[in-house]
Design a protein around this motif. Structure first.
Motif, mmCIF file in Angstrom:
data_model
loop_
_atom_site.group_PDB
_atom_site.id
_atom_site.type_symbol
_atom_site.label_atom_id
_atom_site.label_comp_id
_atom_site.label_asym_id
_atom_site.label_seq_id
_atom_site.Cartn_x
_atom_site.Cartn_y
_atom_site.Cartn_z
ATOM 1 N N GLU A 124 68.469 10.866 -113.458
ATOM 2 C CA GLU A 124 68.222 10.333 -114.384
ATOM 3 C C GLU A 124 66.998 9.130 -114.393
ATOM 4 O OE1 GLU A 124 69.967 8.706 -117.602
ATOM 5 O OE2 GLU A 124 70.564 7.143 -116.035
ATOM 6 N N ALA A 125 66.027 9.851 -115.069
ATOM 7 C CA ALA A 125 64.364 9.009 -114.477
ATOM 8 C C ALA A 125 64.450 7.536 -115.591
ATOM 9 C CB ALA A 125 63.244 9.788 -114.767
ATOM 10 N N VAL A 126 63.836 6.605 -115.325
ATOM 11 C CA VAL A 126 63.601 5.515 -115.792
ATOM 12 C C VAL A 126 62.131 5.044 -115.682
ATOM 13 C CG1 VAL A 126 64.943 2.990 -115.693
ATOM 14 C CG2 VAL A 126 66.050 4.678 -114.791
ATOM 15 N N ILE A 127 61.661 4.981 -116.828
ATOM 16 C CA ILE A 127 60.205 4.400 -116.488
ATOM 17 C C ILE A 127 59.870 3.548 -117.889
ATOM 18 C CG2 ILE A 127 58.324 5.699 -116.926
ATOM 19 C CD1 ILE A 127 59.191 8.237 -117.413
ATOM 20 N N GLY A 128 59.237 2.252 -116.809
ATOM 21 C CA GLY A 128 58.704 1.493 -117.624
ATOM 22 C C GLY A 128 56.499 1.430 -117.135
ATOM 23 N N LEU A 129 56.263 0.583 -118.654
ATOM 24 C CA LEU A 129 54.969 1.052 -118.349
ATOM 25 C C LEU A 129 54.622 -0.196 -118.725
ATOM 26 C CD1 LEU A 129 54.648 4.032 -120.968
ATOM 27 C CD2 LEU A 129 54.281 4.466 -117.824
ATOM 28 N N GLU A 130 52.822 -0.692 -117.915
ATOM 29 C CA GLU A 130 52.017 -1.623 -118.493
ATOM 30 C C GLU A 130 51.076 -0.830 -118.535
ATOM 31 O OE1 GLU A 130 52.452 -3.624 -114.207
ATOM 32 O OE2 GLU A 130 54.151 -3.515 -113.974
ATOM 33 N N ASP A 171 62.437 1.547 -120.767
ATOM 34 C CA ASP A 171 63.518 2.428 -121.840
ATOM 35 C C ASP A 171 62.943 3.733 -121.549
ATOM 36 O OD1 ASP A 171 64.397 -0.296 -122.118
ATOM 37 O OD2 ASP A 171 63.392 -0.462 -124.014
ATOM 38 N N ILE A 172 61.867 4.275 -121.097
ATOM 39 C CA ILE A 172 61.224 5.458 -121.603
ATOM 40 C C ILE A 172 62.588 6.622 -120.271
ATOM 41 C CG2 ILE A 172 59.602 6.350 -121.054
ATOM 42 C CD1 ILE A 172 57.874 3.862 -122.101
ATOM 43 N N THR A 173 62.926 7.656 -120.546
ATOM 44 C CA THR A 173 63.001 7.972 -119.662
ATOM 45 C C THR A 173 62.785 10.113 -119.513
ATOM 46 O OG1 THR A 173 64.468 9.824 -121.827
ATOM 47 C CG2 THR A 173 65.642 7.797 -119.946
ATOM 48 N N SER A 174 61.683 9.973 -119.793
ATOM 49 C CA SER A 174 60.809 11.335 -119.358
ATOM 50 C C SER A 174 59.347 11.342 -119.242
ATOM 51 C CB SER A 174 61.960 12.343 -120.757
ATOM 52 O OG SER A 174 60.914 12.168 -121.705
ATOM 53 N N SER A 225 61.613 4.681 -110.890
ATOM 54 C CA SER A 225 62.922 5.401 -110.429
ATOM 55 C C SER A 225 63.771 6.198 -110.914
ATOM 56 C CB SER A 225 63.581 3.670 -110.326
ATOM 57 O OG SER A 225 64.253 3.410 -110.999
ATOM 58 N N VAL A 226 64.679 6.612 -110.272
ATOM 59 C CA VAL A 226 65.607 7.759 -110.366
ATOM 60 C C VAL A 226 66.698 7.027 -109.968
ATOM 61 C CG1 VAL A 226 63.845 10.002 -110.229
ATOM 62 C CG2 VAL A 226 64.822 9.120 -108.700
ATOM 63 N N ARG A 227 67.853 7.758 -110.826
ATOM 64 C CA ARG A 227 69.338 7.166 -110.136
ATOM 65 C C ARG A 227 70.236 8.592 -110.934
ATOM 66 N NH1 ARG A 227 69.681 2.258 -114.586
ATOM 67 N NH2 ARG A 227 69.720 3.971 -116.583
ATOM 68 N N PRO A 228 71.419 8.501 -110.056
ATOM 69 C CA PRO A 228 72.584 9.517 -110.573
ATOM 70 C C PRO A 228 72.695 8.878 -112.105
ATOM 71 C CG PRO A 228 73.154 8.494 -108.001
ATOM 72 C CD PRO A 228 71.916 7.787 -108.849
ATOM 73 N N LYS A 229 72.800 10.218 -112.230
ATOM 74 C CA LYS A 229 72.965 10.212 -114.093
ATOM 75 C C LYS A 229 74.563 8.508 -114.268
ATOM 76 C CE LYS A 229 71.525 12.899 -118.133
ATOM 77 N NZ LYS A 229 70.719 14.349 -117.735
ATOM 78 N N GLY A 230 74.149 7.974 -115.514
ATOM 79 C CA GLY A 230 75.080 7.147 -116.274
ATOM 80 C C GLY A 230 75.520 6.312 -114.806
ATOM 81 N N ALA A 231 74.139 6.520 -113.588
ATOM 82 C CA ALA A 231 74.846 4.916 -113.068
ATOM 83 C C ALA A 231 74.431 3.729 -113.316
ATOM 84 C CB ALA A 231 73.696 5.861 -111.695
ATOM 85 N N LYS A 232 74.824 2.571 -113.114
ATOM 86 C CA LYS A 232 74.228 1.181 -113.558
ATOM 87 C C LYS A 232 72.987 0.268 -113.231
ATOM 88 C CE LYS A 232 77.459 -0.044 -117.049
ATOM 89 N NZ LYS A 232 77.974 0.892 -116.851
ATOM 90 N N ARG A 251 60.095 15.049 -107.587
ATOM 91 C CA ARG A 251 59.452 14.653 -106.523
ATOM 92 C C ARG A 251 60.780 13.590 -105.628
ATOM 93 N NH1 ARG A 251 57.714 10.741 -102.997
ATOM 94 N NH2 ARG A 251 57.954 9.391 -104.047
ATOM 95 N N GLN A 252 61.312 12.665 -106.459
ATOM 96 C CA GLN A 252 61.687 11.619 -105.798
ATOM 97 C C GLN A 252 63.180 12.144 -106.344
ATOM 98 O OE1 GLN A 252 61.763 7.830 -108.469
ATOM 99 N NE2 GLN A 252 59.018 8.221 -107.962
ATOM 100 N N ILE A 253 63.525 12.952 -106.905
ATOM 101 C CA ILE A 253 65.258 13.464 -107.310
ATOM 102 C C ILE A 253 65.164 14.505 -106.139
ATOM 103 C CG2 ILE A 253 66.552 15.553 -108.336
ATOM 104 C CD1 ILE A 253 65.285 14.085 -111.015
ATOM 105 N N GLU A 254 64.260 15.267 -105.357
ATOM 106 C CA GLU A 254 64.455 16.283 -104.320
ATOM 107 C C GLU A 254 64.378 15.305 -102.947
ATOM 108 O OE1 GLU A 254 64.816 19.511 -103.518
ATOM 109 O OE2 GLU A 254 64.984 19.096 -106.016
#
Ligand SMILES: [Zn+2]
Length: 474
Positions: free
Chosen positions: A4-10, A156-159, A196-203, A230-233
């Protein structure tokens, strides 16, 4: 494994002030290069900045609009770095004591209301702009020192789509609140994307990758649509991601690495010695609070709830605020707000656009719209005639009742008159009459059309249909 993706914006937004942040130079777009400059915004030695009051007010106002806490103690800091578009070699910003923090933005996404938390919104100054020509480069300092608000979201943004909707919602709020014109073409809004990306459910969060200086929301979405896979790949193929900064190449449609953590800037922040901390009083904050407007989403929901409007009508009244205000003034007095919305959106808006006029130029009273709806409801005029009456009312300012009388537009509901029209049509159309009597139901519509035509559109259509049918059957 799923990721899953974790996105923050400035998001950086230019504030709508007349002058720059620390000097009296005009804050305007499009002036010839280096014409809105002075010793202060050119960073000459020995000059002193004076904070722009309106920029401070707009910052607090943004805090209120974004549900933030507005600080009673904010201060300014120097962020040191060296770049040709930064004449002082430092930027004045707010580091550890920002003006506002801890808020949120609610917005519609994927059929529901999503919330993105706001970490902080702090005030800083914009930099100049570099231009690169064939053999040399130039710097335009007109933009240097323009007040800029940096709005930082929580991750808090995921996509990519959610990021896009959040940015649009933020822009709508700031335009509505009069904080910024948010004109993307003029570079009034830019954003940095942290993903950033992380395995789904990871803290734990994955390595943060920042994509700098996006100047369009669709660009930010495209960059994320590229960067997340790209990051997931990379992770799936056993690679390792490191914290880094990338840039988006819109032409090639790829992100490219600019620098990694080892080469990150050390900004050596320290308190700005030439400016006092900002400690707003109660009175000052109350004055600012008076400028808080209803948020776009709240307005949309209220229009749907109070006037039973479909989402699309309510959205129209959010985008076109004067139109919505005008609608509301009339709808409050009407039992049929949807009919009011139809006239205002379909007829009034079209007429205003066509004639290039505004509400101030309207020749008729708002009550004219109520009167017209009354004429339709009492079946004095048909809905199609109502369009004609509206056009006339718009052009002349006369009341619908007078227009209907003068032009003889009243619907004919006199059964004797309608019967005569029906008889004539039946006599003149033996073919379709026979068809109908032989069970071809569609022939009735044709005959009804002939009756309406004969009455010049004035026959009450329901009545005409009933009389015609009973005559054909009888
Ligand atoms: Zn200046």
């Amino acid at each position: 494994m799923d990721y899953e993706a974790v996105i923050g914006l400035e998001t950086h937004v230019q504030l709508k002030t007349k002058s720059k942040m620390w000097c009296g130079c005009a804050n305007e777009f499009g002036a010839p290069p280096n014409t809105n400059v002075c010793p202060i915004c050119l960073g000459m030695p020995g000059v002193l900045p004076v904070a722009n009051q309106e920029a401070l007010r707009l910052t607090a106002l943004t805090g209120f609009l974004l549900n933030c806490a507005v600080s009673r103690f904010a201060k300014f800091d120097r962020k040191n770095y060296f770049y040709p578009d930064m004449p002082k070699n430092y930027q004045i910003t707010q580091y550890d004591k920002p003006s506002t923090a801890n808020g949120y933005v609610d917005f519609e996404f994927a059929g529901a209301v999503s919330r993105v938390r706001i970490t902080r919104a702090h005030l800083e100054e914009d930099v100049g702009k570099n231009f690169h020509f064939e053999r040399n480069s130039g710097v335009d300092f007109n933009r240097a020192g323009v007040p800029l608000l940096e709005i930082v979201s929580e991750p808090d943004i995921t996509s990519a789509d959610m990021a896009y909707e959040y940015l649009n919602a933020l822009k709508e709020i700031l335009i509505h609140g009069g904080v910024s014109d948010c004109d993307m073409e003029k570079g009034m809004v830019r954003c940095d994307v942290n993903v950033s990306v992380r395995p789904k459910g990871a803290k734990e969060l994955g390595a943060k990758i920042e994509i700098k200086n996006m100047n369009s929301f669709s660009g930010a979405r495209k960059a994320l649509e590229y960067e997340i896979p790209r990051q997931i790949e990379m992770l799936k193929s056993g690679g390792k991601l490191v914290q880094s900064t990338r840039r988006w190449d819109d032409v090639a449609g790829v992100t490219e690495e600019m620098r990694t953590k080892e080469h990150a800037h050390d900004y050596r922040y320290f308190p700005e010695p030439d400016l006092m901390p900002f400690t707003p009083t109660d009175e000052w904050l109350i004055e600012v609070q008076k400028r808080v407007v209803e948020l776009p989403l709240a307005r949309k929901q209220r229009f749907m709830r109070d006037y039973q409007l479909p989402p699309s009508d309510a959205q129209t009244f959010v985008w076109d605020r004067p139109l919505g205000d005008y609608f509301e003034k009339i709808a409050k007095q009407s039992k049929n707000p949807k009919a009011v919305a139809n006239l205002v959106i379909n007829n009034l808006r079209a007429k205003l656009t066509e004639s290039r006029t505004t509400f101030a130029d309207l020749k008729f009273q708002p009550e004219g719209i109520l009167e017209l709806i009354g004429l339709v409801e009492s079946r004095t005029v048909s809905t199609s005639t109502a369009q004609q009456v509206f056009g006339e009312m718009f052009d002349t300012g006369e009341s619908p009742v007078i227009i209907v009388q003068k032009k003889g537009l009243a619907q004919v509901s006199d059964t004797g008159v309608i019967e005569k029209f029906c008889d004539e049509v039946i006599a003149a159309n033996p073919g379709p009459v026979a068809d109908f009597r032989n069970g071809k139901v569609a022939a009735l519509n044709f005959l009804k059309g002939q009756v309406m035509k004969l009455s010049k559109g004035k026959a009450n259509p329901n009545l005409a249909g009933e009389i015609l049918e009973s005559k054909l059957k009888g």
